[in-house]
Design a protein around this motif. Structure first.
Motif, PDB file in Angstrom:
ATOM      1  N   ALA A  75      15.114 -16.178 -12.698  1.00 47.79           N
ATOM      2  CA  ALA A  75      14.433 -16.234 -11.409  1.00 47.79           C
ATOM      3  C   ALA A  75      12.986 -15.778 -11.582  1.00 47.79           C
ATOM      4  N   ARG A  76      12.070 -16.499 -10.971  1.00 50.14           N
ATOM      5  CA  ARG A  76      10.649 -16.164 -11.074  1.00 50.14           C
ATOM      6  C   ARG A  76      10.324 -14.904 -10.281  1.00 50.14           C
ATOM      7  N   LEU A  77       9.374 -14.139 -10.815  1.00 47.11           N
ATOM      8  CA  LEU A  77       8.889 -12.927 -10.152  1.00 47.11           C
ATOM      9  C   LEU A  77       7.444 -13.180  -9.733  1.00 47.11           C
ATOM     10  N   GLU A  78       7.261 -13.526  -8.470  1.00 44.24           N
ATOM     11  CA  GLU A  78       5.948 -13.925  -7.980  1.00 44.24           C
ATOM     12  C   GLU A  78       5.208 -12.788  -7.278  1.00 44.24           C
ATOM     13  N   THR A  79       5.943 -11.878  -6.684  1.00 44.77           N
ATOM     14  CA  THR A  79       5.330 -10.761  -5.959  1.00 44.77           C
ATOM     15  C   THR A  79       6.084  -9.487  -6.282  1.00 44.77           C
ATOM     16  N   MET A  80       5.358  -8.387  -6.405  1.00 39.95           N
ATOM     17  CA  MET A  80       5.975  -7.081  -6.622  1.00 39.95           C
ATOM     18  C   MET A  80       5.502  -6.126  -5.538  1.00 39.95           C
ATOM     19  N   ARG A  81       6.456  -5.494  -4.861  1.00 38.23           N
ATOM     20  CA  ARG A  81       6.160  -4.530  -3.792  1.00 38.23           C
ATOM     21  C   ARG A  81       6.504  -3.131  -4.269  1.00 38.23           C
ATOM     22  N   LEU A  82       5.623  -2.189  -3.985  1.00 42.31           N
ATOM     23  CA  LEU A  82       5.900  -0.773  -4.220  1.00 42.31           C
ATOM     24  C   LEU A  82       5.958  -0.100  -2.856  1.00 42.31           C
ATOM     25  N   VAL A  83       7.091   0.523  -2.538  1.00 38.36           N
ATOM     26  CA  VAL A  83       7.303   1.129  -1.228  1.00 38.36           C
ATOM     27  C   VAL A  83       7.595   2.610  -1.410  1.00 38.36           C
ATOM     28  N   ASP A  84       6.794   3.472  -0.789  1.00 35.66           N
ATOM     29  CA  ASP A  84       7.028   4.916  -0.837  1.00 35.66           C
ATOM     30  C   ASP A  84       8.164   5.254   0.117  1.00 35.66           C
ATOM     31  N   ASP A  85       9.301   5.642  -0.450  1.00 39.49           N
ATOM     32  CA  ASP A  85      10.487   5.979   0.334  1.00 39.49           C
ATOM     33  C   ASP A  85      10.869   7.439   0.104  1.00 39.49           C
ATOM     34  N   THR A  86       9.831   8.270  -0.143  1.00 41.96           N
ATOM     35  CA  THR A  86      10.103   9.677  -0.448  1.00 41.96           C
ATOM     36  C   THR A  86      10.374  10.500   0.808  1.00 41.96           C
ATOM     37  N   GLY A  87       9.874  10.046   1.964  1.00 39.75           N
ATOM     38  CA  GLY A  87      10.027  10.823   3.192  1.00 39.75           C
ATOM     39  C   GLY A  87       9.160  12.066   3.231  1.00 39.75           C
ATOM     40  N   ARG A  88       8.201  12.165   2.307  1.00 41.27           N
ATOM     41  CA  ARG A  88       7.348  13.348   2.244  1.00 41.27           C
ATOM     42  C   ARG A  88       6.230  13.271   3.278  1.00 41.27           C
ATOM     43  N   LEU A  89       5.609  14.403   3.504  1.00 42.05           N
ATOM     44  CA  LEU A  89       4.500  14.460   4.453  1.00 42.05           C
ATOM     45  C   LEU A  89       3.355  13.568   4.003  1.00 42.05           C
ATOM     46  N   ILE A  90       3.057  13.605   2.699  1.00 41.86           N
ATOM     47  CA  ILE A  90       2.000  12.756   2.151  1.00 41.86           C
ATOM     48  C   ILE A  90       2.667  11.629   1.376  1.00 41.86           C
ATOM     49  N   ARG A  91       2.491  10.417   1.880  1.00 41.70           N
ATOM     50  CA  ARG A  91       3.116   9.265   1.248  1.00 41.70           C
ATOM     51  C   ARG A  91       2.067   8.215   0.917  1.00 41.70           C
ATOM     52  N   ALA A  92       2.357   7.457  -0.107  1.00 37.82           N
ATOM     53  CA  ALA A  92       1.450   6.379  -0.508  1.00 37.82           C
ATOM     54  C   ALA A  92       1.680   5.166   0.387  1.00 37.82           C
ATOM     55  N   PRO A  93       0.649   4.363   0.604  1.00 38.70           N
ATOM     56  CA  PRO A  93       0.838   3.128   1.361  1.00 38.70           C
ATOM     57  C   PRO A  93       1.613   2.106   0.523  1.00 38.70           C
ATOM     58  N   GLU A  94       2.207   1.134   1.179  1.00 33.11           N
ATOM     59  CA  GLU A  94       2.857   0.052   0.444  1.00 33.11           C
ATOM     60  C   GLU A  94       1.801  -0.740  -0.309  1.00 33.11           C
ATOM     61  N   VAL A  95       2.117  -1.094  -1.562  1.00 34.37           N
ATOM     62  CA  VAL A  95       1.212  -1.892  -2.386  1.00 34.37           C
ATOM     63  C   VAL A  95       1.926  -3.174  -2.773  1.00 34.37           C
ATOM     64  N   ARG A  96       1.235  -4.300  -2.620  1.00 32.40           N
ATOM     65  CA  ARG A  96       1.765  -5.601  -3.016  1.00 32.40           C
ATOM     66  C   ARG A  96       0.903  -6.189  -4.130  1.00 32.40           C
ATOM     67  N   PHE A  97       1.581  -6.669  -5.150  1.00 32.39           N
ATOM     68  CA  PHE A  97       0.911  -7.367  -6.237  1.00 32.39           C
ATOM     69  C   PHE A  97       1.370  -8.822  -6.217  1.00 32.39           C
ATOM     70  N   SER A  98       0.427  -9.741  -6.140  1.00 33.10           N
ATOM     71  CA  SER A  98       0.745 -11.167  -6.148  1.00 33.10           C
ATOM     72  C   SER A  98       0.242 -11.796  -7.438  1.00 33.10           C
ATOM     73  N   SER A  99       1.118 -12.519  -8.133  1.00 28.10           N
ATOM     74  CA  SER A  99       0.724 -13.140  -9.400  1.00 28.10           C
ATOM     75  C   SER A  99      -0.398 -14.152  -9.207  1.00 28.10           C
ATOM     76  N   ARG A 100      -0.444 -14.787  -8.061  1.00 24.78           N
ATOM     77  CA  ARG A 100      -1.475 -15.806  -7.824  1.00 24.78           C
ATOM     78  C   ARG A 100      -2.871 -15.189  -7.781  1.00 24.78           C
ATOM     79  N   GLU A 101      -2.951 -13.899  -7.477  1.00 28.44           N
ATOM     80  CA  GLU A 101      -4.253 -13.245  -7.421  1.00 28.44           C
ATOM     81  C   GLU A 101      -4.909 -13.180  -8.797  1.00 28.44           C
ATOM     82  N   ILE A 102      -4.111 -13.241  -9.864  1.00 26.99           N
ATOM     83  CA  ILE A 102      -4.674 -13.248 -11.216  1.00 26.99           C
ATOM     84  C   ILE A 102      -4.437 -14.597 -11.896  1.00 26.99           C
ATOM     85  N   GLY A 103      -4.224 -15.630 -11.084  1.00 29.03           N
ATOM     86  CA  GLY A 103      -4.147 -16.987 -11.606  1.00 29.03           C
ATOM     87  C   GLY A 103      -2.846 -17.369 -12.270  1.00 29.03           C
TER      88      GLY A 103
END
Length: 409
Positions: A75-103
């Motif tokens: 199966a192709r991997l076209e997009t990768m999502r990073l989701v902060d699910d720590t429940g901590r007070l300081i959390r990172a925003p969701e980050v999306r990586f799209s393969s098309r952005e680097i051609g």
């Protein structure tokens, strides 16, 4: 491929170990013109684990004439999502990586290891320069001019170079007197596959929890593979649950992004550690795969690094033999050690730091992690650099394997 039944035999290179990295190494060496022996049991791959093969690995498998044999089962991997699910007070925003952005159409493909091994075995069977011993190594004795190998069935052979692809408890590494540096992690990885009612749309989603990442990686159809890193006690408890309760736990962890989840048969639990040898080659022995590096399952680096090991040793051996050099000489092995050292060290450092920052309760470190991910997500040039470096080191040249006239099946 020839089955070696007579003894003794003399080879340019002997590969010990028949997992994906060992098979790829043997194919690459034989295809590059070295007279190669593969010492490994023929057996179907034993479980349902998967590998996310990145584009560099797929390019290498295409050079080996392997990828076409298993591409339809990936199966192709076209997009990768990073989701902060720590429940901590300081959390990172969701980050999306799209393969098309680097051609790229995709970062890579996720495939069950048994399908990959079957394709590698099929290719190995078509190589005239590769002799297969359906056996296991029992003793490896480096000498001045060659290495003596004795198998469990009592066969003897000699090779100018031995490539150890024999896993974490490597006989070859021990025979070469290569020191292993190991650090246990207070984490375990639970691996399994699931079906789901919503399509994954070729998106891999990684949830960052206080105990480690949990990643859902696409498989063909409405299926995904899961690697769930957690505290060992929690992993031991989860693996004993019935299918219904286990499926519900996985669905909760996924936040139902894939709809109703059903766990497939086969669960596996692995304690995590970081392992790296003091040298990657010594005394006519070169290490590849898990004999050379063990990392937590973060960033899809394990087997991808093992395939880079295979490409590098094959290229270095081909160059040495084309110049009339001994492929097991100290000079040649020094070149392989140098080629692998920066790659493995850099990947190990990044993965270790990412894991430590996720697990840490130290507030300033959490803030730095959140700020770093925010910067990657918001600033395009940095995000694209992270994607390219995640696929392969930018300073590493692409392997160029010289193909010899061999049978193509």
């Amino acid at each position: 491929m020839n089955d070696e039944t007579s003894a003794p035999g003399i080879y340019d290179v002997a590969v010990i170990g028949g997992g994906p990295a060992g098979l790829a190494t043997a194919i690459a060496l034989a295809q590059s013109g070295a007279r190669t022996a593969l010492i490994a049991r023929r057996a179907p791959y034993g479980d349902n684990r998967t590998t996310a093969l990145l584009v560099g690995s797929i390019d290498f498998l295409e050079q080996l004439d392997v990828w076409r044999r298993c591409e339809e089962q990936a199966a192709r991997l076209e997009t990768m999502r990073l989701v902060d699910d720590t429940g901590r007070l300081i959390r990172a925003p969701e980050v999306r990586f799209s393969s098309r952005e680097i051609g790229l159409d995709a970062f890579g493909n996720n495939i069950e290891n048994r399908a990959l091994v079957a394709a590698l075995e099929a290719r190995a069977a078509g190589l005239a320069g590769l002799s297969r011993l359906d056996d296991e190594g029992e003793a490896v004795t480096p000498g001045d001019a060659d290495v003596a190998i004795r198998t469990r069935q009592g066969r003897s052979l000699f090779a100018r170079l031995v490539t150890g692809a024999d896993g974490r408890h490597s006989l070859c590494r021990e025979a070469a007197s290569i020191e292993l540096r190991r650090r246990e992690l207070d984490q375990a990885a639970l691996t399994f596959n699931v079906t789901h009612t919503r399509p994954h749309r070729n998106v891999s989603t990684e949830f960052h929890t206080p105990q480690g990442p949990c990643v859902f990686v696409p498989l063909p159809g409405d299926r995904s593979s899961v690697v769930w890193v957690m505290a060992p006690a929690d992993a031991e408890r989860l693996i004993t649950l019935g299918d219904t309760e286990f499926s519900q736990a996985a669905e909760r962890q996924s936040h139902s992004i894939l709809g109703r989840i059903g766990v497939e048969p086969g669960r596996h639990l692995f304690p995590l550690a970081i392992e790296r040898p003091a040298q990657f080659a010594k005394n006519r022995v070169a290490l590849v795969g898990e004999a050379a590096h063990v990392l937590p399952p973060i960033g899809a680096q394990g087997l991808n690094m093992g395939l880079r090991d295979a490409a590098d040793i094959a290229g270095i051996v081909r160059q040495a033999m084309s110049q009339g050099e001994d492929p097991g000489s100290a000079q040649v092995l020094s070149g392989f050690d140098l080629a692998r050292r920066a790659d493995v060290a850099s990947r190990t450092f990044v993965i270790d730091m990412a894991n430590r920052s996720l697990l840490s309760d130290f507030l300033p470190l959490q803030m730095m992690r959140a700020a770093g991910l925010h910067l990657i997500g918001a600033w395009g040039p940095l995000r694209r650099l992270a994607m390219r470096e995640g696929l392969a080191p930018s300073w590493r040249p692409a392997p160029a394997l010289k193909e010899t006239p061999v049978d193509r099946m």
